[in-house]
Design a protein around this motif. Structure first.
Motif, PDB file in Angstrom:
ATOM      1  N   ASP A 117       6.566  50.751  14.962  1.00 18.96           N
ATOM      2  CA  ASP A 117       6.387  50.019  16.133  1.00 18.96           C
ATOM      3  C   ASP A 117       6.901  50.802  17.564  1.00 18.96           C
ATOM      4  OD1 ASP A 117       6.555  48.141  18.081  1.00 18.96           O
ATOM      5  OD2 ASP A 117       7.371  46.516  16.734  1.00 18.96           O
ATOM      6  N   THR A 118       6.205  50.637  18.588  1.00 18.26           N
ATOM      7  CA  THR A 118       6.311  51.363  19.800  1.00 18.26           C
ATOM      8  C   THR A 118       7.634  50.861  20.595  1.00 18.26           C
ATOM      9  OG1 THR A 118       4.907  50.152  20.993  1.00 18.26           O
ATOM     10  CG2 THR A 118       4.132  52.156  20.101  1.00 18.26           C
ATOM     11  N   GLY A 119       8.061  49.468  20.158  1.00 18.10           N
ATOM     12  CA  GLY A 119       9.007  49.155  20.931  1.00 18.10           C
ATOM     13  C   GLY A 119       8.311  48.176  22.201  1.00 18.10           C
ATOM     14  N   TYR A 120       9.104  47.558  22.970  1.00 20.20           N
ATOM     15  CA  TYR A 120       8.590  46.698  23.985  1.00 20.20           C
ATOM     16  C   TYR A 120       9.499  46.351  25.080  1.00 20.20           C
ATOM     17  CZ  TYR A 120      11.326  42.876  22.424  1.00 20.20           C
ATOM     18  OH  TYR A 120      12.382  42.232  21.787  1.00 20.20           O
ATOM     19  N   LYS A 121       8.953  45.988  26.373  1.00 16.89           N
ATOM     20  CA  LYS A 121       9.425  45.531  27.298  1.00 16.89           C
ATOM     21  C   LYS A 121       9.142  44.233  27.642  1.00 16.89           C
ATOM     22  CE  LYS A 121      10.983  49.678  29.910  1.00 16.89           C
ATOM     23  NZ  LYS A 121      10.994  50.451  31.308  1.00 16.89           N
ATOM     24  N   GLY A 122       9.990  43.500  28.457  1.00 16.81           N
ATOM     25  CA  GLY A 122       9.513  42.145  28.709  1.00 16.81           C
ATOM     26  C   GLY A 122      10.198  41.008  27.939  1.00 16.81           C
ATOM     27  N   SER A 123       9.730  39.815  27.644  1.00 13.93           N
ATOM     28  CA  SER A 123      10.018  38.771  26.911  1.00 13.93           C
ATOM     29  C   SER A 123      10.285  39.283  25.391  1.00 13.93           C
ATOM     30  CB  SER A 123       9.206  37.577  27.259  1.00 13.93           C
ATOM     31  OG  SER A 123       9.278  37.126  28.277  1.00 13.93           O
ATOM     32  N   PRO A 124      11.385  38.934  24.759  1.00 13.48           N
ATOM     33  CA  PRO A 124      11.698  39.378  23.454  1.00 13.48           C
ATOM     34  C   PRO A 124      10.593  38.726  22.340  1.00 13.48           C
ATOM     35  CG  PRO A 124      13.203  37.758  23.921  1.00 13.48           C
ATOM     36  CD  PRO A 124      12.488  38.192  25.356  1.00 13.48           C
ATOM     37  N   PHE A 125       9.921  37.629  22.601  1.00 10.70           N
ATOM     38  CA  PHE A 125       9.048  37.152  21.556  1.00 10.70           C
ATOM     39  C   PHE A 125       7.594  36.848  22.518  1.00 10.70           C
ATOM     40  CE2 PHE A 125      13.283  35.713  20.644  1.00 10.70           C
ATOM     41  CZ  PHE A 125      13.332  36.012  19.379  1.00 10.70           C
ATOM     42  N   THR A 126       6.630  37.035  21.715  1.00 11.80           N
ATOM     43  CA  THR A 126       5.142  36.918  22.204  1.00 11.80           C
ATOM     44  C   THR A 126       4.570  35.301  21.739  1.00 11.80           C
ATOM     45  OG1 THR A 126       4.042  37.781  19.971  1.00 11.80           O
ATOM     46  CG2 THR A 126       5.019  39.371  21.778  1.00 11.80           C
ATOM     47  N   TRP A 127       5.199  34.601  21.026  1.00 11.42           N
ATOM     48  CA  TRP A 127       4.464  33.261  20.966  1.00 11.42           C
ATOM     49  C   TRP A 127       5.363  32.322  21.050  1.00 11.42           C
ATOM     50  CZ3 TRP A 127       5.644  29.534  16.967  1.00 11.42           C
ATOM     51  CH2 TRP A 127       4.423  28.587  17.107  1.00 11.42           C
ATOM     52  N   TRP A 128       5.058  31.145  21.480  1.00 12.24           N
ATOM     53  CA  TRP A 128       6.084  30.121  21.646  1.00 12.24           C
ATOM     54  C   TRP A 128       5.375  28.419  21.193  1.00 12.24           C
ATOM     55  CZ3 TRP A 128       6.548  27.046  26.695  1.00 12.24           C
ATOM     56  CH2 TRP A 128       7.436  26.111  26.649  1.00 12.24           C
ATOM     57  N   ASN A 129       5.799  27.884  20.508  1.00 15.03           N
ATOM     58  CA  ASN A 129       5.072  26.693  20.172  1.00 15.03           C
ATOM     59  C   ASN A 129       5.006  25.371  21.163  1.00 15.03           C
ATOM     60  OD1 ASN A 129       7.700  25.672  20.122  1.00 15.03           O
ATOM     61  ND2 ASN A 129       7.585  24.720  18.181  1.00 15.03           N
ATOM     62  N   GLY A 130       5.572  25.922  22.286  1.00 12.73           N
ATOM     63  CA  GLY A 130       5.522  24.979  23.400  1.00 12.73           C
ATOM     64  C   GLY A 130       6.299  23.647  23.438  1.00 12.73           C
ATOM     65  N   THR A 165      -0.041  32.808  30.005  1.00  8.49           N
ATOM     66  CA  THR A 165      -0.739  32.112  30.975  1.00  8.49           C
ATOM     67  C   THR A 165      -2.031  31.466  30.131  1.00  8.49           C
ATOM     68  OG1 THR A 165      -1.987  33.870  31.943  1.00  8.49           O
ATOM     69  CG2 THR A 165      -0.118  33.260  33.073  1.00  8.49           C
ATOM     70  N   GLY A 166      -2.171  30.261  30.071  1.00  9.37           N
ATOM     71  CA  GLY A 166      -3.238  29.863  29.223  1.00  9.37           C
ATOM     72  C   GLY A 166      -3.425  29.836  28.003  1.00  9.37           C
ATOM     73  N   SER A 167      -2.462  30.511  27.353  1.00 13.94           N
ATOM     74  CA  SER A 167      -2.366  30.692  25.705  1.00 13.94           C
ATOM     75  C   SER A 167      -0.792  30.561  25.222  1.00 13.94           C
ATOM     76  CB  SER A 167      -2.950  32.123  25.577  1.00 13.94           C
ATOM     77  OG  SER A 167      -2.639  32.317  24.019  1.00 13.94           O
ATOM     78  N   ASP A 168      -0.696  30.316  24.263  1.00 10.84           N
ATOM     79  CA  ASP A 168       0.707  30.238  23.564  1.00 10.84           C
ATOM     80  C   ASP A 168       0.930  31.915  23.106  1.00 10.84           C
ATOM     81  OD1 ASP A 168      -1.126  30.599  21.395  1.00 10.84           O
ATOM     82  OD2 ASP A 168      -0.341  28.729  20.473  1.00 10.84           O
ATOM     83  N   ASN A 169       0.192  32.785  23.241  1.00 11.80           N
ATOM     84  CA  ASN A 169       0.528  34.019  22.880  1.00 11.80           C
ATOM     85  C   ASN A 169       0.505  34.744  24.438  1.00 11.80           C
ATOM     86  OD1 ASN A 169      -0.814  33.065  20.393  1.00 11.80           O
ATOM     87  ND2 ASN A 169      -0.288  35.128  19.848  1.00 11.80           N
ATOM     88  N   ALA A 170       1.401  35.807  24.478  1.00 10.33           N
ATOM     89  CA  ALA A 170       1.664  36.552  25.562  1.00 10.33           C
ATOM     90  C   ALA A 170       0.861  37.824  25.381  1.00 10.33           C
ATOM     91  CB  ALA A 170       3.298  37.025  25.473  1.00 10.33           C
ATOM     92  N   PRO A 171       0.157  38.197  26.461  1.00 10.74           N
ATOM     93  CA  PRO A 171      -0.626  39.329  26.527  1.00 10.74           C
ATOM     94  C   PRO A 171       0.080  40.514  26.407  1.00 10.74           C
ATOM     95  CG  PRO A 171      -0.977  37.913  28.457  1.00 10.74           C
ATOM     96  CD  PRO A 171       0.127  37.479  27.827  1.00 10.74           C
ATOM     97  N   LEU A 172      -0.274  41.829  25.818  1.00 12.65           N
ATOM     98  CA  LEU A 172       0.257  43.007  25.584  1.00 12.65           C
ATOM     99  C   LEU A 172      -0.391  44.078  26.695  1.00 12.65           C
ATOM    100  CD1 LEU A 172       0.617  43.491  21.965  1.00 12.65           C
ATOM    101  CD2 LEU A 172       2.269  42.122  23.401  1.00 12.65           C
ATOM    102  N   PHE A 173       0.467  44.659  27.523  1.00 10.69           N
ATOM    103  CA  PHE A 173       0.143  45.790  28.448  1.00 10.69           C
ATOM    104  C   PHE A 173       0.663  47.073  28.084  1.00 10.69           C
ATOM    105  CE2 PHE A 173       0.436  48.080  32.222  1.00 10.69           C
ATOM    106  CZ  PHE A 173      -0.857  48.351  32.648  1.00 10.69           C
ATOM    107  N   MET A 174      -0.023  47.985  27.693  1.00  7.99           N
ATOM    108  CA  MET A 174       0.283  49.216  27.206  1.00  7.99           C
ATOM    109  C   MET A 174       0.247  50.395  28.078  1.00  7.99           C
ATOM    110  SD  MET A 174      -0.564  51.308  23.840  1.00  7.99           S
ATOM    111  CE  MET A 174      -1.747  52.592  24.452  1.00  7.99           C
ATOM    112  N   THR A 175       1.201  51.331  28.242  1.00  5.77           N
ATOM    113  CA  THR A 175       0.897  52.444  29.165  1.00  5.77           C
ATOM    114  C   THR A 175       1.383  53.625  28.312  1.00  5.77           C
ATOM    115  OG1 THR A 175       3.224  52.225  30.073  1.00  5.77           O
ATOM    116  CG2 THR A 175       1.522  51.389  31.349  1.00  5.77           C
ATOM    117  N   CYS A 176       0.749  54.706  28.369  1.00  9.81           N
ATOM    118  CA  CYS A 176       0.888  55.947  27.822  1.00  9.81           C
ATOM    119  C   CYS A 176       1.557  57.080  28.841  1.00  9.81           C
ATOM    120  CB  CYS A 176      -0.287  56.593  26.978  1.00  9.81           C
ATOM    121  SG  CYS A 176      -0.758  55.449  25.669  1.00  9.81           S
TER     122      CYS A 176
END
Length: 261
Positions: A117-130, A165-176
């Protein structure tokens, strides 16, 4: 964006710039793999985009396809997307307890393919049941993993969990990038903390947010406050005990190695 392709069932879409040199290698219902030529570094890179099915039987096909790719993988390799399964029990909060077989196959696949895993920044979870309050469930279902050759070329690879936005999954944005990464020491919760008389009061005082709104953001704010407070409280309460435990663990490992020899 000058080119667009999708996998065979239309669940995965790629939008590519015309200057990018790429070849489609694998087109399956749960993954799409392309080989990209990186002009700046003069090397090919393998990228696998994932959108896993929910069925535990169907998802085995995805793991098999990753095993196949990893068997003779020598190129830098990135695998990312919606895996629809947890990697460990810590990647879920709320709902029923996690059943180990639900994530053991995924964890075994990641380890066997020598991905991490590369790790992440931002919200700790990517899915919420609403759902709010007691019915609220958070999970990490979307992630990016890479192999060692990829990390060697891009040591500052970073994934960011964007706002849903518009989904229960969070988009991932990757930079290198190509600069050395400075890693932040991860927060570790120690079970013996709960036995201290002042533990619950520290949690109670810091489990609050400065605003009302999206439960996901409120939860993140509360979690951050508690983590910071517990870290400071632990240093004050237990002093150098963490370092002592680490040293003892190293001694145990050395003894085990000597015993095995």
């Amino acid at each position: 964006m000058d080119a667009a392709i999708s996998n065979i069932n239309g669940k995965i879409w790629l939008f590519l710039d015309s200057v990018l040199q790429w070849d489609l290698l694998i087109d399956m219902e749960q993954q799409l793999t392309i080989r990209v030529y990186h002009q700046d570094i003069g090397k090919y890179i393998m990228i696998t985009f994932v959108y896993a099915k929910r069925s535990s039987l169907d998802i085995l096909e995805l793991w098999d396809s990753l095993y196949y790719l990893a068997s003779d993988m020598e190129l830098p390799w990135l695998v990312g997307g919606d895996f629809n399964v947890l990697l460990n029990e810590e990647e879920k909060i709320g709902g029923l307890p996690v059943y180990p077989p639900e994530y053991e196959d995924f964890a075994f696949c990641v380890n066997s393919c020598e991905l991490f895993d590369t790790g992440y920044k931002g919200s700790p979870f990517t899915w919420w049941n609403g759902r709010p309050n007691a019915e609220c469930i958070f999970k990490i279902l979307d992630k990016i993993v890479v192999n060692s050759p990829f990390q060697s070329i891009f040591p500052t690879t970073e994934a960011k969990h964007l706002t849903r936005t518009g989904s229960d999954n969070a988009p991932l944005f990757m930079t290198c990038g190509d600069n050395a990464t400075t890693f932040t020491k991860p927060f570790k919760f120690l079970n013996f903390w709960t036995k201290h008389a002042s533990f619950m009061e520290v949690v109670r005082q810091n489990w609050q947010a400065d605003f009302t709104g999206d439960p996901f953001l409120m939860f993140k704010q509360k979690l951050k406050r508690v983590k910071i407070a517990l870290s400071k409280w632990s240093r004050f309460t237990y002093g150098g005990i963490i370092k002592q435990l680490a040293l003892r663990e190293d001694v145990v490992r050395i003894k085990e190695m000597l015993f095995e020899e």
